[in-house]
Design a protein around this motif. Structure first.
Motif, PDB file in Angstrom:
ATOM      1  N   VAL A 162      -7.127   4.975 -15.111  1.00 39.31           N
ATOM      2  CA  VAL A 162      -6.161   3.791 -15.704  1.00 39.31           C
ATOM      3  C   VAL A 162      -5.624   2.672 -14.871  1.00 39.31           C
ATOM      4  O   VAL A 162      -5.983   1.514 -15.173  1.00 39.31           O
ATOM      5  CB  VAL A 162      -4.840   4.475 -16.127  1.00 39.31           C
ATOM      6  CG1 VAL A 162      -3.845   3.712 -16.701  1.00 39.31           C
ATOM      7  CG2 VAL A 162      -5.422   5.670 -17.428  1.00 39.31           C
ATOM      8  N   SER A 163      -5.356   3.064 -13.477  1.00 45.33           N
ATOM      9  CA  SER A 163      -5.181   2.234 -12.558  1.00 45.33           C
ATOM     10  C   SER A 163      -6.115   1.066 -12.303  1.00 45.33           C
ATOM     11  O   SER A 163      -6.056  -0.046 -12.218  1.00 45.33           O
ATOM     12  CB  SER A 163      -4.700   2.722 -11.395  1.00 45.33           C
ATOM     13  OG  SER A 163      -3.462   3.626 -11.402  1.00 45.33           O
TER      14      SER A 163
ATOM     15  N   SER B 171       2.897   5.910  -3.045  1.00 48.76           N
ATOM     16  CA  SER B 171       4.348   6.501  -3.350  1.00 48.76           C
ATOM     17  C   SER B 171       4.467   6.794  -5.096  1.00 48.76           C
ATOM     18  O   SER B 171       4.538   7.607  -5.310  1.00 48.76           O
ATOM     19  CB  SER B 171       5.480   5.834  -2.828  1.00 48.76           C
ATOM     20  OG  SER B 171       6.633   6.618  -3.273  1.00 48.76           O
ATOM     21  N   CYS B 172       4.357   5.585  -5.515  1.00 48.24           N
ATOM     22  CA  CYS B 172       4.010   5.618  -7.128  1.00 48.24           C
ATOM     23  C   CYS B 172       3.178   6.560  -7.728  1.00 48.24           C
ATOM     24  O   CYS B 172       3.332   7.122  -8.627  1.00 48.24           O
ATOM     25  CB  CYS B 172       4.109   4.161  -7.528  1.00 48.24           C
ATOM     26  SG  CYS B 172       5.581   3.239  -6.978  1.00 48.24           S
ATOM     27  N   MET B 173       1.884   6.349  -7.277  1.00 48.91           N
ATOM     28  CA  MET B 173       0.734   7.265  -7.530  1.00 48.91           C
ATOM     29  C   MET B 173       1.143   8.588  -7.375  1.00 48.91           C
ATOM     30  O   MET B 173       0.789   9.523  -8.276  1.00 48.91           O
ATOM     31  CB  MET B 173      -0.453   6.769  -6.926  1.00 48.91           C
ATOM     32  CG  MET B 173      -1.041   5.428  -7.180  1.00 48.91           C
ATOM     33  SD  MET B 173      -1.673   5.540  -9.127  1.00 48.91           S
ATOM     34  CE  MET B 173      -3.111   6.485  -8.944  1.00 48.91           C
ATOM     35  N   ASN B 174       1.601   8.832  -6.315  1.00 51.72           N
ATOM     36  CA  ASN B 174       1.942  10.467  -6.160  1.00 51.72           C
ATOM     37  C   ASN B 174       2.865  10.918  -7.103  1.00 51.72           C
ATOM     38  O   ASN B 174       2.729  12.079  -7.751  1.00 51.72           O
ATOM     39  CB  ASN B 174       2.321  10.697  -4.564  1.00 51.72           C
ATOM     40  CG  ASN B 174       2.603  12.143  -4.441  1.00 51.72           C
ATOM     41  OD1 ASN B 174       1.740  12.920  -4.712  1.00 51.72           O
ATOM     42  ND2 ASN B 174       3.415  12.707  -3.506  1.00 51.72           N
ATOM     43  N   THR B 175       3.929  10.074  -7.230  1.00 56.98           N
ATOM     44  CA  THR B 175       5.044  10.619  -8.185  1.00 56.98           C
ATOM     45  C   THR B 175       4.460  10.584  -9.643  1.00 56.98           C
ATOM     46  O   THR B 175       4.633  11.549 -10.393  1.00 56.98           O
ATOM     47  CB  THR B 175       6.117   9.432  -7.968  1.00 56.98           C
ATOM     48  OG1 THR B 175       6.483   9.357  -6.767  1.00 56.98           O
ATOM     49  CG2 THR B 175       7.146   9.866  -9.088  1.00 56.98           C
ATOM     50  N   ALA B 176       3.998   9.531 -10.036  1.00 57.11           N
ATOM     51  CA  ALA B 176       2.911   9.557 -11.376  1.00 57.11           C
ATOM     52  C   ALA B 176       2.284  10.823 -11.494  1.00 57.11           C
ATOM     53  O   ALA B 176       2.348  11.499 -12.860  1.00 57.11           O
ATOM     54  CB  ALA B 176       2.365   8.146 -11.472  1.00 57.11           C
ATOM     55  N   VAL B 177       1.491  10.915 -10.642  1.00 55.72           N
ATOM     56  CA  VAL B 177       0.487  12.414 -10.770  1.00 55.72           C
ATOM     57  C   VAL B 177       1.141  13.604 -10.902  1.00 55.72           C
ATOM     58  O   VAL B 177       1.005  14.201 -11.545  1.00 55.72           O
ATOM     59  CB  VAL B 177      -0.480  12.354  -9.545  1.00 55.72           C
ATOM     60  CG1 VAL B 177      -1.287  13.736  -9.445  1.00 55.72           C
ATOM     61  CG2 VAL B 177      -1.411  11.233  -9.520  1.00 55.72           C
ATOM     62  N   ARG B 178       2.316  13.688 -10.224  1.00 56.23           N
ATOM     63  CA  ARG B 178       3.017  15.019 -10.383  1.00 56.23           C
ATOM     64  C   ARG B 178       3.762  15.057 -11.640  1.00 56.23           C
ATOM     65  O   ARG B 178       3.889  15.974 -12.259  1.00 56.23           O
ATOM     66  CB  ARG B 178       3.967  15.160  -9.232  1.00 56.23           C
ATOM     67  CG  ARG B 178       3.205  15.241  -7.595  1.00 56.23           C
ATOM     68  CD  ARG B 178       2.680  16.554  -7.800  1.00 56.23           C
ATOM     69  NE  ARG B 178       2.072  16.742  -6.426  1.00 56.23           N
ATOM     70  CZ  ARG B 178       1.356  17.786  -6.338  1.00 56.23           C
ATOM     71  NH1 ARG B 178       1.071  18.846  -7.064  1.00 56.23           N
ATOM     72  NH2 ARG B 178       0.442  17.960  -5.203  1.00 56.23           N
ATOM     73  N   VAL B 179       4.297  13.891 -11.771  1.00 59.99           N
ATOM     74  CA  VAL B 179       5.295  14.083 -13.342  1.00 59.99           C
ATOM     75  C   VAL B 179       4.056  13.975 -14.232  1.00 59.99           C
ATOM     76  O   VAL B 179       4.441  14.750 -15.441  1.00 59.99           O
ATOM     77  CB  VAL B 179       5.987  12.802 -13.374  1.00 59.99           C
ATOM     78  CG1 VAL B 179       6.369  12.464 -14.798  1.00 59.99           C
ATOM     79  CG2 VAL B 179       7.169  12.433 -12.531  1.00 59.99           C
ATOM     80  N   THR B 180       2.992  13.340 -14.287  1.00 58.35           N
ATOM     81  CA  THR B 180       2.033  13.585 -15.350  1.00 58.35           C
ATOM     82  C   THR B 180       1.546  15.048 -15.234  1.00 58.35           C
ATOM     83  O   THR B 180       1.297  15.667 -16.492  1.00 58.35           O
ATOM     84  CB  THR B 180       0.737  12.600 -15.049  1.00 58.35           C
ATOM     85  OG1 THR B 180       1.150  11.516 -15.152  1.00 58.35           O
ATOM     86  CG2 THR B 180      -0.407  12.746 -16.114  1.00 58.35           C
ATOM     87  N   CYS B 181       1.276  15.642 -14.534  1.00 55.66           N
ATOM     88  CA  CYS B 181       0.938  16.930 -14.515  1.00 55.66           C
ATOM     89  C   CYS B 181       1.981  18.000 -15.004  1.00 55.66           C
ATOM     90  O   CYS B 181       1.678  18.843 -15.540  1.00 55.66           O
ATOM     91  CB  CYS B 181       0.576  17.472 -13.003  1.00 55.66           C
ATOM     92  SG  CYS B 181       0.109  19.318 -12.649  1.00 55.66           S
TER      93      CYS B 181
ATOM     94  N   ILE C 196       0.728  -1.301  -0.058  1.00 53.56           N
ATOM     95  CA  ILE C 196      -0.043   0.033  -0.157  1.00 53.56           C
ATOM     96  C   ILE C 196       0.946   1.123   0.057  1.00 53.56           C
ATOM     97  O   ILE C 196       0.496   2.190  -0.809  1.00 53.56           O
ATOM     98  CB  ILE C 196      -0.966   0.096   1.238  1.00 53.56           C
ATOM     99  CG1 ILE C 196      -2.001  -1.022   1.166  1.00 53.56           C
ATOM    100  CG2 ILE C 196      -1.652   1.309   1.246  1.00 53.56           C
ATOM    101  CD1 ILE C 196      -2.925  -1.585   2.148  1.00 53.56           C
ATOM    102  N   GLY C 197       1.983   1.149   1.053  1.00 57.29           N
ATOM    103  CA  GLY C 197       2.904   2.333   0.936  1.00 57.29           C
ATOM    104  C   GLY C 197       3.478   2.639  -0.410  1.00 57.29           C
ATOM    105  O   GLY C 197       3.609   3.713  -0.981  1.00 57.29           O
ATOM    106  N   THR C 198       3.827   1.739  -1.087  1.00 51.58           N
ATOM    107  CA  THR C 198       4.848   1.769  -2.469  1.00 51.58           C
ATOM    108  C   THR C 198       3.649   2.031  -3.489  1.00 51.58           C
ATOM    109  O   THR C 198       4.089   3.067  -4.309  1.00 51.58           O
ATOM    110  CB  THR C 198       5.303   0.405  -2.613  1.00 51.58           C
ATOM    111  OG1 THR C 198       5.973  -0.153  -1.771  1.00 51.58           O
ATOM    112  CG2 THR C 198       6.007   0.362  -3.989  1.00 51.58           C
ATOM    113  N   THR C 199       2.477   1.624  -3.507  1.00 52.04           N
ATOM    114  CA  THR C 199       1.432   2.048  -4.564  1.00 52.04           C
ATOM    115  C   THR C 199       1.057   3.402  -4.258  1.00 52.04           C
ATOM    116  O   THR C 199       1.119   4.318  -5.248  1.00 52.04           O
ATOM    117  CB  THR C 199       0.119   1.355  -4.288  1.00 52.04           C
ATOM    118  OG1 THR C 199       0.609  -0.236  -4.431  1.00 52.04           O
ATOM    119  CG2 THR C 199      -0.888   1.735  -5.310  1.00 52.04           C
TER     120      THR C 199
END
Length: 169
Positions: A54-55, A13-23, A8-11
């Motif tokens: 997408v997820s 973290s990855c989602m937060n990073t993906a959201v910021r990079v996508t933005c 859950i923590g890794t997910t």
């Protein structure tokens, strides 16, 4: 319990990073502009909801069976190796004619990175092609997902490049 917490923590973290990079990519017009919208609270909400959708689509495949979940995991690994390999290639391309080019840092290490990632990709293809029926199904899921993603990416870049070319005229 600890594995579940780690997942859950890794997910998250990855989602937060993906959201910021996508933005950020939306702000740079490398992705559709709507992905760069920021709410009044400073949240990149359109990128967030797009990635949630997408997820959820990907998760819908994964929850059906262990084979589906393993196929998605394999696709993630395959995509990661492709991404890391391409990052090494672009490091070589970006630095080859610059005055601050360093042979070890911008030449040898990226070449070794490309070689390592190609070996890992070949290992995935080989090991899953000689495996049992489940392994072969997992490989098919991986290659269908990666192929679909590659086609969508290629079309997006091709159409985006054409539209940017016409915008510059």
């Amino acid at each position: 319990v600890t594995v579940a917490i780690a997942v859950i923590g890794t997910t998250l973290s990855c989602m937060n990073t993906a959201v910021r990079v996508t933005c950020g990519m939306g702000e740079d017009l490398e992705l559709p502009k709507y992905l760069s919208f920021i709410s009044k609270h400073g949240t990149p909400h359109t990128a967030l909801w797009t990635l949630v959708i997408v997820s959820c689509i990907i998760a819908a495949i994964g929850v059906r069976s262990v084979v589906g979940l393993t196929g998605i995991t394999l696709a993630s690994n395959f995509g990661t190796f492709v991404l890391y390999g391409l990052t090494c290639v672009w490091t070589i391309v970006a630095f080859k004619n610059r005055s601050d080019f360093k042979l070890l840092k911008h030449g040898i290490i990226p070449v070794l990175g490309v070689i390592a990632n190609v070996i890992m990709l070949a290992a995935i293809i080989y090991l899953y092609s000689i495996g049992n029926a489940d392994s072969k199904t997992e490989a098919k899921i991986c290659f269908y997902m990666c192929g679909a993603w590659a086609i969508m990416s290629f079309l997006y870049v091709a159409v985006g490049t054409v539209s940017k070319t016409y915008d510059m005229k």
